[in-house]
Design a protein around this motif. Structure first.
Motif, short mmCIF file in Angstrom:
data_model
loop_
_atom_site.label_atom_id
_atom_site.label_comp_id
_atom_site.label_asym_id
_atom_site.label_seq_id
_atom_site.Cartn_x
_atom_site.Cartn_y
_atom_site.Cartn_z
N HIS A 7 -81.29 -13.03 18.66
CA HIS A 7 -81.31 -12.69 17.27
C HIS A 7 -81.69 -11.69 16.76
O HIS A 7 -83.20 -11.15 17.30
CB HIS A 7 -82.23 -14.00 16.74
N GLY A 8 -81.49 -10.82 16.01
CA GLY A 8 -82.16 -9.93 15.42
C GLY A 8 -82.81 -10.02 13.97
O GLY A 8 -83.31 -11.00 13.95
N TYR A 9 -82.54 -9.01 13.06
CA TYR A 9 -83.15 -9.55 11.81
C TYR A 9 -82.83 -10.78 11.24
O TYR A 9 -81.52 -11.33 11.35
CB TYR A 9 -82.88 -8.66 10.72
N GLY A 10 -83.62 -11.97 11.01
CA GLY A 10 -83.50 -13.07 10.55
C GLY A 10 -83.73 -13.35 9.03
O GLY A 10 -84.01 -12.24 8.32
N PRO A 11 -83.40 -14.15 8.37
CA PRO A 11 -83.54 -14.48 6.83
C PRO A 11 -85.17 -14.40 6.61
O PRO A 11 -85.89 -14.95 7.26
CB PRO A 11 -83.13 -15.91 6.53
N GLU A 12 -85.40 -13.43 5.79
CA GLU A 12 -86.82 -13.33 5.53
C GLU A 12 -87.73 -14.54 4.98
O GLU A 12 -88.86 -14.44 5.21
CB GLU A 12 -86.85 -12.02 4.35
N GLY A 71 -92.43 -12.59 -24.01
CA GLY A 71 -92.69 -14.13 -24.10
C GLY A 71 -91.32 -14.69 -23.38
O GLY A 71 -91.20 -15.78 -23.39
N GLN A 72 -90.57 -13.83 -22.59
CA GLN A 72 -89.45 -14.52 -21.96
C GLN A 72 -89.79 -14.75 -20.49
O GLN A 72 -90.78 -14.36 -19.88
CB GLN A 72 -88.69 -13.14 -21.53
N GLU A 73 -89.47 -16.32 -20.57
CA GLU A 73 -89.58 -17.04 -19.09
C GLU A 73 -89.18 -16.41 -17.79
O GLU A 73 -87.80 -16.02 -17.88
CB GLU A 73 -89.38 -18.57 -19.19
N VAL A 74 -89.83 -16.32 -16.56
CA VAL A 74 -89.29 -15.74 -15.50
C VAL A 74 -89.62 -16.50 -14.30
O VAL A 74 -90.62 -17.11 -14.40
CB VAL A 74 -89.80 -14.22 -15.10
N SER A 75 -88.89 -16.91 -13.47
CA SER A 75 -89.16 -17.66 -12.42
C SER A 75 -90.04 -16.85 -11.43
O SER A 75 -89.88 -15.76 -10.88
CB SER A 75 -87.72 -17.90 -11.34
N ILE A 76 -91.17 -17.81 -11.24
CA ILE A 76 -92.33 -17.09 -10.12
C ILE A 76 -91.49 -17.03 -8.51
O ILE A 76 -91.93 -15.86 -7.93
CB ILE A 76 -93.64 -17.99 -10.21
N GLY A 77 -90.68 -17.87 -8.45
CA GLY A 77 -90.13 -18.17 -6.94
C GLY A 77 -89.24 -16.80 -6.85
O GLY A 77 -89.09 -16.17 -5.94
N GLN A 78 -88.38 -16.47 -7.99
CA GLN A 78 -87.51 -15.38 -7.82
C GLN A 78 -88.25 -14.04 -7.82
O GLN A 78 -87.92 -13.48 -7.03
CB GLN A 78 -86.58 -15.17 -8.98
N TRP A 122 -91.30 -13.60 -6.25
CA TRP A 122 -91.87 -13.62 -4.82
C TRP A 122 -90.98 -13.41 -3.79
O TRP A 122 -90.97 -12.64 -3.00
CB TRP A 122 -92.67 -14.99 -4.64
N SER A 123 -89.72 -14.05 -4.02
CA SER A 123 -88.65 -13.55 -3.30
C SER A 123 -88.26 -12.39 -3.16
O SER A 123 -87.97 -11.56 -2.14
CB SER A 123 -87.53 -14.50 -3.65
N ARG A 124 -88.28 -11.59 -4.30
CA ARG A 124 -87.89 -9.98 -4.34
C ARG A 124 -88.84 -9.39 -3.37
O ARG A 124 -88.78 -8.48 -2.93
CB ARG A 124 -87.74 -9.66 -5.88
N ARG A 125 -90.19 -9.58 -3.71
CA ARG A 125 -91.51 -9.10 -3.13
C ARG A 125 -91.35 -9.28 -1.62
O ARG A 125 -91.42 -8.38 -1.01
CB ARG A 125 -92.76 -9.59 -3.70
#
Length: 408
Positions: A70-75, A274-281, A283-286
């Motif tokens: 296994h090389g790079y796996g899912p982050e 005031g636009q809602e944003v997913s915290i999970g998304q 964090w996933s990007r970070r």
């Protein structure tokens, strides 16, 4: 010459645990024959469970074959571990999690420190006091605070004192916070929160549009019935809370490094307009930008914790540490100390005798008993006059340490 991030200059002289190590090193050099017993830093002493070792060996051998490499796996983490976490840590509590809501990492310390990056620079932060230093220091580094005052408190942080008078349960802050750091079972006081208490915090967060950063790294040490192991046992918590979990103390992974963070889909933040944003998304990007994921071998080792044999072996280790905690707690009480914690957590929080400062008691304990603990003031101003001992030692050392302390 490049300019520096001057927020680092606001930090106190040194991170708590390196300062302890420095003082112990100085003492050891002066007293080379002293047998020092270390009950300070919360590092484990028992070896990895056999089931974990077997998984490490077999997965390492697998990596040595063309078909098993296994090389790079899912982050975010391999599905086999994400499923094991959801099925074993949350489903029995009546909490349903999707694999996409779990992010595997190399430690809760990293997660607790890094999570603040996805929130605004002007976010108001509320922290318990005393508190795990990472919560404070990383926000200082990020520039969310002013300078530390004479009392050790940083300007622009909201402090929530946890004292004997309020049962080491922080009161709701009067000033509205954006982020609220909570830790139960608590490090350093060893105390826990009831479900009613967590329900009140969830309601407070909803009312104030705040997000709770809930560190439950020590949930596996809870022994009393009725104490929640996850904030998500409270209805509505998924809308306002992020939870941190770790294998470090639970399964002895302090040297192997594996943990995870849970960010439910229901949790939202907002932009300035005031636009809602997913915290999970966010964090996933970070997470995927700055982290390449925990190794396949380590994640297979973590998966083994959830096997029937793994659960049995991990439980035995936890029971050993909690037996130590009982010895420390009861020994200190017998010696006349005022003691808290040590029942649902591997930490014992004691009042220093004779109104000694935390660091003076540290020095006295090191000099006269050759025992190392952690000064309460290192966890925040409200920790002054208190001291933390860890149950992560060997039983014989724990017994000897209590004998020495009792003889003071």
């Amino acid at each position: 010459m490049a300019n520096i991030n001057e927020n680092y200059l606001k930090l106190k002289a040194g991170y708590l645990f390196p300062e302890i190590a420095r003082r112990v090193k100085v003492y050891s050099e002066k007293h080379p024959n002293a047998k020092i017993i270390r009950l300070g830093i919360g590092d484990v002493t028992l070896p990895l469970a056999p089931a974990v070792v077997d998984a490490l060996v077999s997965s390492s051998k697998e990596m040595g074959t063309p078909e098993g490499f296994h090389g790079y796996g899912p982050e975010q983490g391999y599905s086999f571990l994400l499923k094991a976490i959801a099925d074993n840590d949350y489903a029995p509590l009546g909490v349903k999690l999707d694999e996409s809501e779990i992010f595997v990492s190399d430690g809760s310390k990293c997660d607790c420190g890094n999570i603040q990056e996805i929130f605004s620079q002007d976010a108001k932060i509320a922290i318990g006091d005393p508190v795990y230093p990472v919560y404070v220091d990383t926000n200082v580094m990020a520039g969310r605070t002013g300078e530390a005052g004479p009392d050790g408190r940083y300007a622009n942080l909201i402090y929530m004192p946890s004292t004997k008078e309020n049962g080491f349960q922080p009161d709701f802050p009067k000033e509205r916070p954006d982020l609220i750091y909570l830790c139960f079972p608590n490090n350093p006081t060893g105390t826990v929160a009831s479900k009613e208490s967590l329900k009140a915090w969830v309601e407070y967060a909803k009312k104030n549009n705040s997000i709770i950063l809930y560190d439950s790294a020590y949930e596996a040490f809870i022994s009393e019935p009725g104490i929640p192991r996850s904030i998500y046992e409270v209805e509505g918590a998924k809308e306002v809370a992020i939870e941190f979990r770790s294998f470090s103390k639970t399964a002895g992974f302090t040297g192997l490094r594996c943990a995870y963070i849970v960010i439910p889909k229901e949790l939202k933040g907002k932009t300035k307009d005031g636009q809602e944003v997913s915290i999970g998304q966010l964090w996933s990007r970070r997470h995927t930008t700055k982290f390449n994921g925990v190794s396949y071998v380590t994640q297979k080792a973590a998966e083994a914790i959830y096997s029937p044999q793994g659960k049995k072996e991990i439980r035995a280790s936890i029971d050993t540490y909690m037996s130590n905690a009982k010895l420390i707690r009861e020994g200190l009480i017998k010696a006349g100390f005022e003691v808290f914690g040590g029942v649902n957590a591997p930490y014992i929080w004691l009042k220093t005798p004779n109104n000694l400062s935390s660091w003076d008691f540290f020095d006295q304990l090191l000099d006269k008993a050759q025992v190392v603990g952690t000064p309460g003031s290192g966890f925040g101003p409200a920790g002054e006059g208190y001291f933390r001992l860890s149950a992560f030692g060997k039983k014989d050392d724990v017994i000897e340490a209590i004998r020495r302390i009792s003889a003071l």
